[in-house]
Design an enzyme around this catalytic site. Sequence first.
Site, short mmCIF file in Angstrom:
data_model
loop_
_atom_site.label_atom_id
_atom_site.label_comp_id
_atom_site.label_asym_id
_atom_site.label_seq_id
_atom_site.Cartn_x
_atom_site.Cartn_y
_atom_site.Cartn_z
N ASP A 228 49.64 18.59 50.41
CA ASP A 228 48.99 17.79 49.35
C ASP A 228 47.47 17.84 49.44
O ASP A 228 46.79 17.46 48.50
CB ASP A 228 49.44 16.33 49.43
CG ASP A 228 50.91 16.15 49.09
OD1 ASP A 228 51.47 17.06 48.47
OD2 ASP A 228 51.49 15.12 49.47
N MET A 723 46.51 50.07 46.63
CA MET A 723 47.34 48.88 46.42
C MET A 723 46.57 47.61 46.78
O MET A 723 46.88 46.52 46.30
CB MET A 723 48.63 48.96 47.24
CG MET A 723 48.43 48.91 48.74
SD MET A 723 49.98 48.98 49.65
CE MET A 723 50.73 47.45 49.18
#
Length: 837
Positions: A228, A723
């Site tokens: 949180d 990539m």
Amino acid sequence: ISSRLETLYVMCTQLNIVFLYKISPLTLVEAQQGNLLSWAIFPVQFFQSLILYFCAEPLISPCSPHALPYFKSLRLNLVAVTFFWYGGEKGMNAAVRATVRVGLYTGAKVYFVHEGYQGLVDGGENICPATWESVSMMLQLGGTVIGSARCKDFRTREGRMKAACNLVKLGITNLCVIGGDGSLTGANQFRTEWSGLLDDLVRAGKITEEGAKKSSHLNIVGMVGSIDNDFCGTDMTIGTDSALHRIIEVVDAIATTAQSHQRTFILEVMGRHCGYLALVTALACGADWVFIPEMPPDDGWENHLCRRLTDQRTRGSRLNVIIVAEGAMSRDGTLITSDQIKKLVTDSLGFDTRTTVLGHVQRGGTPSAFDRILGSRMGVEAVMALLEATPDTPACVVSLSGNQAVRLPLMECVQVTKDVTAAMAEGRFDEAIKLRGKSFENNWNTYKLLAHINPPDVKSNINVAIMNIGAPCAGMNAAVRAAVRMGIIQGHSMLAVHDGFDGLAHGQVEPITWTSVSGWTGKGGSALGTKRTLPAKLLEEISHNIAKFNIHALVIIGGFEAYVGALELVQAREKYEEMCIPMVVIPATVSNNVPGSDFSIGADTALNTITSTCDRIKQSAAGTKRRVFIVETMGGYCGYLATMAGLAAGADAAYIFEEKFNIKDLQVNVEHLVEKMKTTVKRGLILRNENCNANYTTDLIFNLYSEEGKGVFDCRKNVLGHMQQGGTPTPFDRNFATKMGAKSVLWLTDKLRECYRHGRIFANSQDSACLLGMRKRALTFQPLNELKEDTDFEHRIPKTQWWLKIRPIMKILAKYDIKLDTSEHTDMEHVIQKRRP
């Protein structure tokens, strides 16, 4: 202590003994001179006595039977640092690994406490010694391998007495606790009561007076683990970034189906008392609305929400996204639920609406590269804090401020966290936002500007051009979107320049609107198009088109080419008056090699790509014989990616250009890995920056390890290539790019006012062309000309790079016996400021 040291020095000199003094406590130091062998350790700052033991028997080997009793007696005196964890967020295992290994490196004996406080109370097998090998192959694991449990017993004094008894019997006087404010508050209470608990245990006959004396005080260091991000004092708690990865993956998946069917999606994320996840998600995905507990919507929000959703559809948007924190509430304190919002939108607007409640999906999965590095850095800092602690040192928590690890008084942070809750309960919402910290406040202000302010009716008659320069990277589009929308909000006309300086020279300039950049936050690459061409040979054409399109300011987003190109434009001001306009450079490159900024947009995405690829590469060898992987990373001459990926993936070595190495270093690395592979370790990882050395190529290093490892391990090599430049941007890059883009245009707006003279824009001062970068704890604007002194133009890197000081941590965690630089001492800071009466 000084006088005692002088006396000891004289004694040692008279006895012909080498005198050894260390500020930082290390493992036993052996010194032999003549026929005398001594063991000595001097942790003067950390323990209250000086340990000095001489073994007078001639030429005794530390491993000989004669030396063993002396060695053991001395070793017991050094068992002073032990560690304990509570919680279960992603990234905790990285903190566990770092704390254990650095603790062992310093000579401490380290214990695991399984099942949190319950294990501390129950004792027995729940408290067991930790070894180097016991924390191997755990970086990529989510949760915590030592378990976590809520404990009612620890809330009682009787339970805390049991816990104290278990610790005293094992000689444990230092605790490292990972958890939320409740766990950390409990640890501080335990520390406060420690003396009283020991007195009660002595009276009850459960421990001896001698045992109580040896364990006379308890040191506490906390690390905050909470998805949180609800603990005040730190920009980011362990686990938050990984949770954002899970949320953004879902948002991206939902966006495709919502766009196809023209739907409104309501996404509920965790955050009962803190709206950080919801707020950053809203910024990262360009949500139409966010509900957070710190700032409830104004009365009548229902009509405002419906107007906003309708306005977005009118502008051509095919989807609406609403983010709701589970603790969202209205001004009168009643909860606002996702079902309530769905009913409102469906009944009032008739939109096809769906809700998704993510729940514990946010807690699961593999930790992100950011959380692994954060956990590792905090673990190291926690060990240093414990070793430096005295009986008078208050319990502290290791926190993150910008890119700096800092120590804060634990109870001050807990108090501010409680103050936030009190401010929300009393309706002081603006104060609640400020108490959450600068990072939270900046996120909220950026969200408000981009989502809740309608463009003004009166235009500013200012044209701002935006371009991308250099190699494409994830997050460029998010920066463009934020800059475009912030410019429109300021009343400016925004212009898109395609294909960089090439496009500006050839007139590839067109207006870009609010809806043109919809959905750009989640797109990788560069939607505007980008080239590496520098402007030096195109100055005539560029100046012509700046005048033709009446460009008053320039936002340049890109890597080292963007920085060099902007410098060339500034130098051309002497000849071309059209170049006398405000300019700002936003660093965006996977290489993270732009001077003036600790971070570049796109680097976090590339880092996560490398880390996850290394995880898969190592997993590919599961069940086979011992294997070492040689992996080549991008970065040009900058070793940021190789170093940080090495820390995140648990590499044994990372070869970079900035840290010179020779054949002897390679030999040491190979021999070190061979010895490790003879133990229970089955995987090895070596990272090599693409330009670290022209002669020691990836093929040569592969061949060297293959030859020297014969009979012990075999080798495989991987070149990751482009990539690393692809993929969708990570939450960090989206959020970082959004704030950088918005802040750059606000700065340009102020600068344009300063430079408006006699009816036109004229900017030729040094501070009218700046680079916006993250410097330690803040976003700052630095004149381009001032950055030249800190630039190695030949190798396209800054001369000073903050992350080089982190490299020793990677080596220590890989079991190299090196010195850890502690010259940059971290002092205790304070979070509670003096307030007006």
